[in-house]
Scaffold this motif. Structure first.
Motif, PDB file in Angstrom:
ATOM      1  N   TYR A  87      41.189  45.737  64.651  1.00 45.63           N
ATOM      2  CA  TYR A  87      40.767  46.745  65.616  1.00 45.63           C
ATOM      3  C   TYR A  87      39.247  46.846  65.671  1.00 45.63           C
ATOM      4  N   VAL A  88      38.714  46.850  66.880  1.00 45.47           N
ATOM      5  CA  VAL A  88      37.269  47.000  67.070  1.00 45.47           C
ATOM      6  C   VAL A  88      37.015  48.194  67.978  1.00 45.47           C
ATOM      7  N   SER A  89      36.202  49.114  67.502  1.00 49.01           N
ATOM      8  CA  SER A  89      35.939  50.333  68.264  1.00 49.01           C
ATOM      9  C   SER A  89      34.565  50.343  68.906  1.00 49.01           C
ATOM     10  N   SER A  90      33.713  49.358  68.571  1.00 45.20           N
ATOM     11  CA  SER A  90      32.369  49.355  69.156  1.00 45.20           C
ATOM     12  C   SER A  90      31.703  48.002  68.968  1.00 45.20           C
ATOM     13  N   ILE A  91      30.685  47.764  69.781  1.00 45.92           N
ATOM     14  CA  ILE A  91      29.770  46.637  69.596  1.00 45.92           C
ATOM     15  C   ILE A  91      28.442  47.219  69.131  1.00 45.92           C
ATOM     16  N   GLN A  92      27.964  46.760  67.988  1.00 46.45           N
ATOM     17  CA  GLN A  92      26.690  47.227  67.445  1.00 46.45           C
ATOM     18  C   GLN A  92      25.604  46.209  67.798  1.00 46.45           C
ATOM     19  N   VAL A  93      24.556  46.672  68.461  1.00 49.78           N
ATOM     20  CA  VAL A  93      23.481  45.786  68.897  1.00 49.78           C
ATOM     21  C   VAL A  93      22.258  45.981  67.996  1.00 49.78           C
ATOM     22  N   PHE A  94      21.744  44.864  67.465  1.00 51.04           N
ATOM     23  CA  PHE A  94      20.606  44.895  66.549  1.00 51.04           C
ATOM     24  C   PHE A  94      19.462  44.046  67.093  1.00 51.04           C
ATOM     25  N   ASN A  95      18.253  44.320  66.568  1.00 55.23           N
ATOM     26  CA  ASN A  95      17.118  43.470  66.902  1.00 55.23           C
ATOM     27  C   ASN A  95      16.926  42.422  65.813  1.00 55.23           C
ATOM     28  N   GLU A  96      15.886  41.621  65.965  1.00 57.18           N
ATOM     29  CA  GLU A  96      15.703  40.461  65.093  1.00 57.18           C
ATOM     30  C   GLU A  96      15.269  40.822  63.673  1.00 57.18           C
ATOM     31  N   VAL A  97      14.869  42.076  63.461  1.00 59.63           N
ATOM     32  CA  VAL A  97      14.504  42.504  62.108  1.00 59.63           C
ATOM     33  C   VAL A  97      15.589  43.411  61.523  1.00 59.63           C
ATOM     34  N   ARG A 232      26.023  42.262  67.311  1.00 65.29           N
ATOM     35  CA  ARG A 232      25.294  41.338  68.176  1.00 65.29           C
ATOM     36  C   ARG A 232      23.795  41.521  67.944  1.00 65.29           C
ATOM     37  N   THR A 233      23.096  40.407  67.775  1.00 67.30           N
ATOM     38  CA  THR A 233      21.650  40.441  67.525  1.00 67.30           C
ATOM     39  C   THR A 233      20.908  39.813  68.703  1.00 67.30           C
ATOM     40  N   ILE A 234      19.850  40.479  69.128  1.00 66.98           N
ATOM     41  CA  ILE A 234      19.030  39.998  70.243  1.00 66.98           C
ATOM     42  C   ILE A 234      17.728  39.419  69.693  1.00 66.98           C
ATOM     43  N   GLY A 235      17.430  38.180  70.024  1.00 63.82           N
ATOM     44  CA  GLY A 235      16.172  37.580  69.606  1.00 63.82           C
ATOM     45  C   GLY A 235      15.005  38.245  70.314  1.00 63.82           C
ATOM     46  N   MET A 236      13.958  38.571  69.573  1.00 62.94           N
ATOM     47  CA  MET A 236      12.796  39.255  70.156  1.00 62.94           C
ATOM     48  C   MET A 236      11.867  38.248  70.840  1.00 62.94           C
ATOM     49  N   GLU A 237      11.589  37.165  70.179  1.00 64.52           N
ATOM     50  CA  GLU A 237      10.726  36.126  70.722  1.00 64.52           C
ATOM     51  C   GLU A 237      11.478  34.809  70.908  1.00 64.52           C
ATOM     52  N   LYS A 238      12.599  34.699  70.265  1.00 65.69           N
ATOM     53  CA  LYS A 238      13.393  33.479  70.334  1.00 65.69           C
ATOM     54  C   LYS A 238      14.277  33.485  71.576  1.00 65.69           C
ATOM     55  N   MET A 239      14.559  32.319  72.116  1.00 68.45           N
ATOM     56  CA  MET A 239      15.449  32.198  73.277  1.00 68.45           C
ATOM     57  C   MET A 239      16.900  32.083  72.812  1.00 68.45           C
ATOM     58  N   TYR A 254      31.529  33.593  64.243  1.00 71.91           N
ATOM     59  CA  TYR A 254      30.168  33.757  64.753  1.00 71.91           C
ATOM     60  C   TYR A 254      29.931  32.866  65.960  1.00 71.91           C
ATOM     61  N   ASN A 255      28.953  33.253  66.762  1.00 71.13           N
ATOM     62  CA  ASN A 255      28.461  32.387  67.824  1.00 71.13           C
ATOM     63  C   ASN A 255      26.964  32.568  67.971  1.00 71.13           C
ATOM     64  N   VAL A 256      26.301  31.529  68.381  1.00 73.15           N
ATOM     65  CA  VAL A 256      24.854  31.538  68.616  1.00 73.15           C
ATOM     66  C   VAL A 256      24.632  30.969  70.012  1.00 73.15           C
ATOM     67  N   ILE A 257      24.053  31.771  70.896  1.00 70.48           N
ATOM     68  CA  ILE A 257      23.806  31.343  72.268  1.00 70.48           C
ATOM     69  C   ILE A 257      22.328  31.021  72.449  1.00 70.48           C
ATOM     70  N   GLN A 258      22.053  29.824  72.939  1.00 68.70           N
ATOM     71  CA  GLN A 258      20.689  29.421  73.252  1.00 68.70           C
ATOM     72  C   GLN A 258      20.488  29.486  74.759  1.00 68.70           C
ATOM     73  N   PHE A 259      19.480  30.247  75.181  1.00 69.02           N
ATOM     74  CA  PHE A 259      19.141  30.346  76.595  1.00 69.02           C
ATOM     75  C   PHE A 259      18.163  29.227  76.926  1.00 69.02           C
ATOM     76  N   LEU A 260      18.561  28.365  77.823  1.00 65.45           N
ATOM     77  CA  LEU A 260      17.807  27.144  78.071  1.00 65.45           C
ATOM     78  C   LEU A 260      16.615  27.377  78.995  1.00 65.45           C
ATOM     79  N   THR A 261      15.516  26.766  78.642  1.00 65.54           N
ATOM     80  CA  THR A 261      14.346  26.691  79.516  1.00 65.54           C
ATOM     81  C   THR A 261      14.463  25.406  80.333  1.00 65.54           C
ATOM     82  N   ASP A 262      13.520  25.158  81.209  1.00 60.85           N
ATOM     83  CA  ASP A 262      13.544  23.917  81.986  1.00 60.85           C
ATOM     84  C   ASP A 262      13.539  22.703  81.069  1.00 60.85           C
ATOM     85  N   GLU A 263      12.752  22.784  79.988  1.00 61.51           N
ATOM     86  CA  GLU A 263      12.624  21.650  79.076  1.00 61.51           C
ATOM     87  C   GLU A 263      13.896  21.458  78.259  1.00 61.51           C
TER      88      GLU A 263
END
Length: 488
Positions: A87-97, A232-239, A254-263
């Motif tokens: 059972y999951v009652s919430s999603i906890q969102v954290f920053n990179e620190v 869930r953790t949000i990267g501050m400077e990382k993509m 776990y999962n790790v999502i990379q947001f792609l740049t043009d390169e």
């Protein structure tokens, strides 16, 4: 078997024995297994063909709530689902620190919609569905080379020189569906394929997914808690954005999502496939191993710790395509799940929508007359898409919004600000919209939905199986046309 749409013959059902259409399902993923399970319960002949030689326990975790609970109860698997889910009652969102930013709370879903939400490890859920189907109906190592369809039926040819014949072909073989590619090639040649369906699948993210071995609370504190800890953790400077989920099996998915740049997009474009090999997964593990995670105590663990606790052969890297195709069917061929709509996993609705596809399609196939002709089958497919496409588009938009929330763009920051300060009543209203679609199987005993907010109308729920004294073709076709009008 000769497949020729030009061949005509007298279709007199009064002199034929009662015969249900035989369904060929390509793809033994969640969509294909769900449809197979339902066809088995309806006593409709089917076979499932999977290109892989073996099924590997890949993947992370999936989220299911009231939108599938009634269906699971109808199929008699809900209690086992509860036993393997957490059972999951919430999603906890954290920053990179490791600082807590905000929460998205799901308390009260059972009272509002009839059931709570649960996280379940993908391999465990897959095994549950697999056990509902006779093993002789699933054929591994069957890579589709060609497919033909026409007035007489469908014909598949495989790389091992074998063939399969049937009345209906279902493409449940994922984002890079061989069935869809074969169907679209023929439609393009006939100049009947929309231009948007001829474009490559767009993707702006790639993802690393995996699951640890069973852990102790001393190793990972959250393991000892009764509820699933979805962080869930949000990267501050990382993509990047990454998430962890504790499971009923005492593992951490776990999962790790990379947001792609043009390169980075160009770098990944060379591997345009549904998944890479183990070398690519290990290379991405090396890139992200130092990313911090929250385990429930003051231990400063990283993703690298999770990788160390994981079977490296079960960590995979996948592309996260996003698209809703316009063409879902033609003649005797139809697509379900990722083969016709692919969402970002950020919204957690891909598996649910694949199952909803299977429910509605099974209802429509079960309602076909004995010895259906191609026109009647295509009418059923048309009704299936009409019932599903609006819900699919809503899920697609919702998934894009969740993906945006985990990114680093201005829109991402704005979305997080809105989510953090959203009034409870507004969040409840959003949940009510997403949880309204709670479809059931028309040919199984209906479950009494106890949610305060009633389920949305479901056209296919009124579809009934044919009877021995079948009506004439013209009457059946007229009925199907009438039903289509009502759906639209």
């Amino acid at each position: 078997m000769e497949i020729n749409p030009a061949v005509t013959f007298k279709h007199d059902r009064s002199i034929m024995y009662a015969k249900r259409p035989k369904v060929l399902i390509v793809g033994a993923g969640l969509a294909g297994l769900t449809l197979g399970m339902l066809l088995h319960k309806a006593d409709i002949p089917f076979e499932i063909y999977e290109r892989a030689q073996e099924v590997k326990p890949l993947g992370s975790a999936m989220y299911f709530n009231s939108t599938t609970a009634n269906f699971f109860k109808q199929c008699g698997i809900y209690e086992e689902f509860l036993a393997i889910g957490k059972y999951v009652s919430s999603i906890q969102v954290f920053n990179e620190v490791r600082g807590h930013e905000f929460s998205m709370d799901f308390e009260g879903q059972e009272a509002e919609f009839g059931a709570n939400g649960y996280i379940v490890a993908r391999p465990v859920m897959y095994d549950l569905l697999l056990r509902q189907i006779p093993r002789e109906r699933i054929h591994l190592g069957k890579k589709v080379l060609t497919m033909d369809q026409g007035g007489n039926g469908v014909l598949l040819r495989f790389s091992d020189a074998s063939e399969a014949e049937g009345d209906i072909l279902v493409g449940a073989d994922g984002a890079y569906s061989a069935v869809r590619q074969g169907l679209y090639a023929k439609l393009k040649k006939a100049k009947r394929l929309p231009s948007s369906d001829d474009l490559p699948l767009p993707f702006s993210t790639v993802c690393l997914v995996g699951q640890t071995r069973p852990l102790t609370a001393e190793e990972f504190s959250d393991i000892g808690l009764e509820q699933c800890q979805f962080r869930r953790t949000i990267g501050m400077e990382k993509m990047y954005g990454w998430a962890t989920f504790t499971t009923a099996q005492n593992t951490v998915a776990y999962n790790v999502i990379q947001f792609l740049t043009d390169e980075t997009s160009k770098q990944n474009d060379a591997f345009r496939n549904s998944e890479w090999g183990p070398e690519a997964a290990m290379a991405m593990c090396e890139q992200v191993k130092d990313f911090p995670i929250v385990s429930g105590d003051d231990k400063e663990l990283t993703l690298g710790d999770l990788f160390e606790w994981s079977d490296k052969n079960h960590i995979s890297k996948v592309m996260l395509e996003e698209k809703v195709f316009k063409t879902w069917y033609d003649c005797r061929t139809v697509l379900i799940g990722d083969a016709c709509h692919k969402f970002s996993p950020s919204g957690g609705v891909g598996a649910t929508n694949a199952m909803h596809d299977a429910i509605v399609l099974a209802n429509r196939i079960n309602g076909l007359p004995f010895h259906p002709i191609a026109e009647e089958i295509e009418n059923a497919f048309r009704e299936y898409k009409a019932e599903r496409v609006e819900w699919v588009q809503k899920a697609f938009d919702s998934s894009k919004a969740f993906k945006t929330m985990t990114g680093q763009s201005f829109a991402s920051k704005a979305t997080r600000f809105v989510s953090k300060h959203m009034p409870a009543w507004l969040f409840q209203r959003i949940q009510a919209q997403t949880c309204a679609n709670r479809p059931q199987v028309a040919f199984l005993p209906l479950h009494n939905d106890t949610g305060r907010i009633k389920p949305a109308p479901q056209p296919s729920l009124s579809v009934r199986a044919p009877v021995e004294a079948e009506t004439p073709v013209a009457a059946t076709t007229a009925t199907a046309t009438t039903t289509t009008t009502e759906v639209v």
